[in-house]
Design a protein around this motif. Structure first.
Motif, mmCIF file in Angstrom:
data_model
loop_
_atom_site.group_PDB
_atom_site.id
_atom_site.type_symbol
_atom_site.label_atom_id
_atom_site.label_comp_id
_atom_site.label_asym_id
_atom_site.label_seq_id
_atom_site.Cartn_x
_atom_site.Cartn_y
_atom_site.Cartn_z
ATOM 1 N N THR A 115 56.524 79.312 -59.507
ATOM 2 C CA THR A 115 55.574 78.385 -58.887
ATOM 3 C C THR A 115 55.530 78.503 -57.366
ATOM 4 O OG1 THR A 115 57.240 76.645 -58.705
ATOM 5 C CG2 THR A 115 55.949 76.721 -60.737
ATOM 6 N N ARG A 117 48.169 80.303 -52.677
ATOM 7 C CA ARG A 117 47.605 79.952 -53.982
ATOM 8 C C ARG A 117 46.206 80.533 -54.141
ATOM 9 N NH1 ARG A 117 45.584 74.039 -55.985
ATOM 10 N NH2 ARG A 117 45.351 74.542 -58.203
ATOM 11 N N SER A 142 45.136 78.654 -65.361
ATOM 12 C CA SER A 142 44.181 78.107 -64.405
ATOM 13 C C SER A 142 43.186 77.186 -65.095
ATOM 14 C CB SER A 142 43.443 79.234 -63.684
ATOM 15 O OG SER A 142 42.706 80.019 -64.614
ATOM 16 N N HIS A 157 47.384 77.164 -61.468
ATOM 17 C CA HIS A 157 48.377 76.094 -61.428
ATOM 18 C C HIS A 157 49.795 76.596 -61.693
ATOM 19 C CE1 HIS A 157 45.144 73.183 -61.312
ATOM 20 N NE2 HIS A 157 44.596 73.759 -62.367
ATOM 21 N N TYR A 192 41.251 77.738 -60.563
ATOM 22 C CA TYR A 192 42.354 77.332 -59.696
ATOM 23 C C TYR A 192 43.653 77.543 -60.460
ATOM 24 C CZ TYR A 192 38.737 75.153 -56.863
ATOM 25 O OH TYR A 192 37.625 74.918 -56.085
ATOM 26 N N VAL A 249 52.195 78.958 -55.629
ATOM 27 C CA VAL A 249 51.265 77.872 -55.936
ATOM 28 C C VAL A 249 51.520 76.683 -55.016
ATOM 29 C CG1 VAL A 249 50.371 76.431 -57.801
ATOM 30 C CG2 VAL A 249 51.249 78.687 -58.327
#
Length: 330
Positions: free
Chosen positions: A280, A289, A246, A303, A301, A283
């Motif tokens: 992923t 997310r 993140s 990723h 945040y 996300v």
């Protein structure tokens, strides 16, 4: 340190190393240009390789380009050249992602980069089962420190948050499969090697890995709604070791920093004998997310969710030739 002469041959070698980076669906959404006069590389986004369904903001595209940028820095340092990097150098050209000047007299060599070079061509995404062997705490700490060098945070997930994330990944995989646009987009970047001519991008079926029979390891099934003849089943780990990458912000510059941190972690993990893959799916859905955020700090945040462990390194996937992704200018 021996410094290799910076001629066109070396420029091409540096880019050949850079493009070993991972990218979403192995789309390789980058283009490099090199100006001989200023000894400067420019990295640009190849927006024709963007994925408007799964990656409408191009955040994942930036991550992949950031990973290639880190590889370029590693390769240049290994060749004895200092690098000075500017992210998003032209505010009027958002597709121009970074400028890397070599041998800036005011720049210091990052002594930790050359040692990562042996992993550039050995790092491959592994969608095979890992063992239950735990990653030692000192290696986890070193990987976190490596991410921090690029302005990102790497946090290994603990229960019950790990179970929440595993549930989110499972739901997101289902959402992706039910979404016609995303399913078609994934099929665009996957290849049946027995029926199609050889390609230089995307995910070939030999890299899909086996189907999961048991276990909790999160894996994207690149077969999607289709099937792969004679594809094996396998038992995956029950307690997968997951880490969240993140950044404090969520801007294009943060995405590029996260991509560099991601690749730096992956290269060091490879040198430590660790295999890796990505999860992923959550996300890619904004509402999911948000829930990936650390429940204790509540900041940052996310990723990428990384799966790390001890197991096979995975097969090499195709790459476009240097001539396709590099322009050399006077």
């Amino acid at each position: 340190m021996f410094t290799q002469t910076l001629d066109d041959t070396l420029v091409k070698t540096l880019v050949a190393d850079a493009v070993m980076a991972p990218s979403m669906h192995n789309a390789q959404p980058w283009h490099f240009s090199y100006a001989r006069g200023s000894r400067t590389f420019t990295l640009s986004a190849d927006l024709e390789r963007a994925m408007p369904h799964a990656d409408p903001t191009t955040r994942a595209l930036h991550l992949g380009c950031g990973a290639a940028l880190l590889n370029l820095r590693v390769a240049a340092s290994h060749a004895g050249h200092r690098t000075s990097t500017t992210l998003l150098p032209d505010p009027h050209a958002p597709a121009c992602l970074a400028a890397v000047r070599l041998d800036d007299p005011h720049e210091h060599m990052d002594e930790s980069l050359p040692g990562l070079h042996p992993a550039l061509r050995n790092r491959h995404t592994s969608r095979s089962p890992f063992t239950e062997r735990q990653i030692p705490e000192n290696i986890r700490a070193t990987l976190a420190e490596t991410a921090a060098r690029e302005g990102a945070q790497l946090s290994f997930l603990t229960t019950p948050h790990r179970e929440t994330v595993l549930d989110l990944i499972m739901h997101a995989e289902g959402y992706n499969r039910m979404d016609d646009g995303r399913d078609a987009e994934q099929r665009r970047w996957t290849h049946d090697t027995a029926a199609e001519p050889a390609v230089d991008d995307g995910i070939p079926d030999y890299a899909f890995g086996p189907r999961k029979r048991t276990g909790s390891a999160p894996l994207r099934d690149f077969a999607g709604r289709g099937t792969v003849p004679d594809r094996a089943y396998a038992d995956f780990e029950e307690r997968p070791q997951l880490a969240a990458l993140s950044t404090v912000g969520d801007t294009p510059a943060d995405w590029l920093r996260a991509g560099q941190a991601l690749e730096r972690v992956l290269l060091l993990a490879t040198l430590q004998g660790l295999a890796s893959s990505f999860a992923t799916q959550p996300v890619e859905w904004p509402d999911l997310r948000w829930i990936l955020r650390d429940p204790q700090s509540g900041t940052g945040y996310v990723h990428m969710i990384l799966r790390l462990g001890y197991g096979p390194m995975g097969p090499r996937t195709p790459r476009r030739s240097v001539d396709q992704v590099l322009t050399i200018k006077p």
